[in-house]
Design an enzyme around this catalytic site. Structure first.
Site, PDB file in Angstrom:
ATOM      1  N   GLU A 228      52.847 -21.443  -1.943  1.00 29.92           N
ATOM      2  CA  GLU A 228      51.812 -22.339  -2.468  1.00 29.92           C
ATOM      3  C   GLU A 228      51.984 -23.639  -1.702  1.00 29.92           C
ATOM      4  OE1 GLU A 228      49.616 -21.455  -4.755  1.00 29.92           O
ATOM      5  OE2 GLU A 228      50.492 -19.674  -5.682  1.00 29.92           O
TER       6      GLU A 228
ATOM      7  N   HIS B 290      42.813 -15.855  -1.733  1.00 32.50           N
ATOM      8  CA  HIS B 290      41.903 -16.483  -2.686  1.00 32.50           C
ATOM      9  C   HIS B 290      40.991 -17.401  -1.864  1.00 32.50           C
ATOM     10  CE1 HIS B 290      45.101 -15.659  -5.961  1.00 32.50           C
ATOM     11  NE2 HIS B 290      44.164 -14.715  -5.964  1.00 32.50           N
TER      12      HIS B 290
ATOM     13  N   HIS C 270      48.946 -19.578  -0.226  1.00 35.32           N
ATOM     14  CA  HIS C 270      47.989 -19.915  -1.296  1.00 35.32           C
ATOM     15  C   HIS C 270      47.955 -21.428  -1.477  1.00 35.32           C
ATOM     16  CE1 HIS C 270      47.284 -15.869  -3.267  1.00 35.32           C
ATOM     17  NE2 HIS C 270      48.162 -15.591  -2.333  1.00 35.32           N
TER      18      HIS C 270
ATOM     19  N   GLU D  46      41.282 -21.209  -1.697  1.00 33.46           N
ATOM     20  CA  GLU D  46      42.572 -21.822  -1.355  1.00 33.46           C
ATOM     21  C   GLU D  46      42.659 -21.811   0.164  1.00 33.46           C
ATOM     22  OE1 GLU D  46      45.434 -19.615  -3.689  1.00 33.46           O
ATOM     23  OE2 GLU D  46      44.308 -20.020  -5.524  1.00 33.46           O
TER      24      GLU D  46
HETATM   25 ZN   LIG Z   1      46.075 -18.146  -4.913  1.00 33.91          ZN
END
Ligand SMILES: [Zn+2]
Length: 488
Positions: free
Chosen positions: A326, A121, A235, A124
């Site tokens: 994350e 992404h 991410h 990110e």
């Molecule tokens: Zn993401």
């Protein structure tokens, strides 16, 4: 991740100006201090002695910066580094991968392949910088003869893709949570664009790999090129280690609100290795969201279901165990926070690589003593959607927690081989248990060697009483064949 947050937006410094490395700054300072002819020889000596990899600057690096930095590392460390590209983004930018290891250009039998991917992404962005710092750290450690780096690079081939979505990065806003730049240049979410095994089985429709986004096609091709064993995809927007599945058809995989793989014990362990080695992830802080992450980990589906995700694809289609990490509540943290964020993640990034040495590894040989490709290596109690197969070198890698595990190896024309092994904890000494399987050919009196499906049925009937039933085997094979037929 998706989701909104109450966190206040901020405006971090994204300046592309300034030196690429702290080394460049240091060199400029040295130049200004010496500034005389008499100092020139000393200056030259100092410049030689400052390895480029020691001094990556804490700032956001542009796509060009990354390319330049990787070329620098590759050129100055040919013994342990190798730079290659897996393809181009929609806008034509190269998807660069830097490999670190003692045999950086070629796979070595017995040395597992590991990968980190970031910035899928585009907005990110912390993962990009963490992976650049990781390269810097590994190379600096190796050059400094530090045992942790020597051990990792001796035992593992580490592939680093810092940006899977360079176009999205160029489009991104520096907002903490807004999604501008999340998608690729075609406006597609790359973490919803992979062939999905659950959707394929549900819909019974062929999955066309070649109509995927360019960046996704590149990763699919990459997975076919190397036998990756373990991986993580970095991410931002939350602080949690998420593990497969992300999707479900409501079958036996659905346990409560989670969609669990047959290797769930291993995935939970892997996620905890990351979260507990991280400065705060294990505390389960949910960035202000009304959701709790015990131990800082979660099953992907339990958090929120999604179809076409990369971690499910890696696990189901490429037998590579992948986590989605994350790594920051803010998707685009202020640049001044980068040193602290690197320190928060440094230990966990290194510890996670070491987990590639869990379980058992080895080769499968046929009745003539030659290594065989596409032998099925199953572990009792783990009915994978697609069986794990040996690669072109006859190798298999199975990440398993310590204990007794029963293996069942199947190859057309050969007797089923069943063996129980005690598996120790490999990461501590940087190697999984090594074990080769030697198959025995079926003689012509017990069956014809030319018909694989029939053969499997015959050898199944000849197996020990505790092996799976014929029906179950056929069902398993049928599912694998259906899955194979659904992808082109
Ligand atoms: Zn993401």
């Amino acid at each position: 991740m998706w989701g909104s947050s109450k966190l206040r937006p901020n405006r971090p410094d994204r300046s592309k100006e300034g030196a690429l490395t702290r080394g460049s700054s240091a060199r400029a300072a040295v130049t200004s201090r010496l500034g005389t002819r008499a100092g020139m020889s000393t200056l030259i000596l100092i410049l030689i002695l400052i390895p480029t990899a020691m001094m990556l600057e804490y700032r956001y690096h542009s796509n060009d910066d990354i390319e330049h930095y990787f070329h620098q590392i590759n050129a100055s460390n040919p013994d342990i580094a190798h730079l290659y590209t897996i393809g181009r983004s929609v806008a034509g930018q190269q998807l660069w991968v830097l490999v670190l290891g003692l045999s950086p250009r070629l796979h070595t039998v017995g040395i597992p392949e590991f990968k980190y991917v970031a910035n899928m992404h585009g907005n990110e962005v912390l993962g990009r910088e963490l992976l650049l710092q990781l390269v810097d750290e590994l190379v600096r450690g190796y050059r400094g003869n530090e045992s942790w780096s020597l051990q990792l690079l001796k035992s593992t081939r580490i592939h680093i893709l810092p940006t899977m979505n360079p176009d999205g990065f160029d489009d991104s806003d520096t907002h903490c949570q807004l999604s501008q730049g999340r998608f690729n240049r075609n406006g597609i979410d790359l973490n919803r664009n992979f062939p999905d095994a659950f959707a394929a089985l549900r819909e019974g429709q062929p999955v066309d790999v070649w109509r995927r986004e360019a960046e996704v096609q590149a990763v699919i091709g990459w997975l076919k090129m190397e036998t990756f064993v373990l991986s993580a995809n970095l991410h931002g927007g939350a602080l949690v280690a998420s593990y497969p599945y992300d999707n479900s058809n409501g079958g036996s995989e659905l346990v409560g609100r989670a969609s669990l793989t047959p290797d769930n014990d291993v995935f939970v362990h892997l996620a905890k290795v990351y979260s507990h080695n991280h400065a705060s992830m294990h505390q389960g802080w949910s960035c202000g969201e009304p959701v709790s992450f015990a131990d800082g980990i979660t099953n992907g589906y339990r958090w929120y279901p999604l179809s076409g995700g990369m971690q499910d694809y890696n696990y189901v289609w490429a037998q590579c165990l992948e986590l989605t990490l994350e790594v920051s509540c803010c998707k685009f943290p202020p640049a001044k926070q980068l040193p602290a964020l690197w320190m928060d993640n440094r230990k966990s990034l290194l510890a996670f690589i070491q987990q590639v040495h869990l379980g058992v590894k080895g080769r499968v040989f046929d009745g003539s003593g030659a290594p065989v490709q596409n032998a099925v290596v199953e572990v009792k109690g783990r009915s994978n959607m697609r069986p794990f197969l040996t690669n072109q070198h006859g190798e298999y890698y199975r990440l398993l927690l310590p204990g007794n595990h029963t293996f069942r190896v199947t190859y057309p024309g050969h007797h089923v081989l069943t063996e129980t092994l005690y598996v120790p904890y490999g990461p501590d000494h940087y190697s999984a248990l090594k074990h080769d399987f030697l198959l025995r050919r079926i003689t012509m009196t017990t069956g014809s060697p030319s018909s694989p499906p029939t053969k499997w049925v015959q050898v199944e009937a000849a197996g020990p009483p505790d092996t799976p039933t014929w029906t179950r085997m056929v069902t398993r094979l049928g599912l694998a064949l259906v899955l194979n037929s659904l992808i082109s």
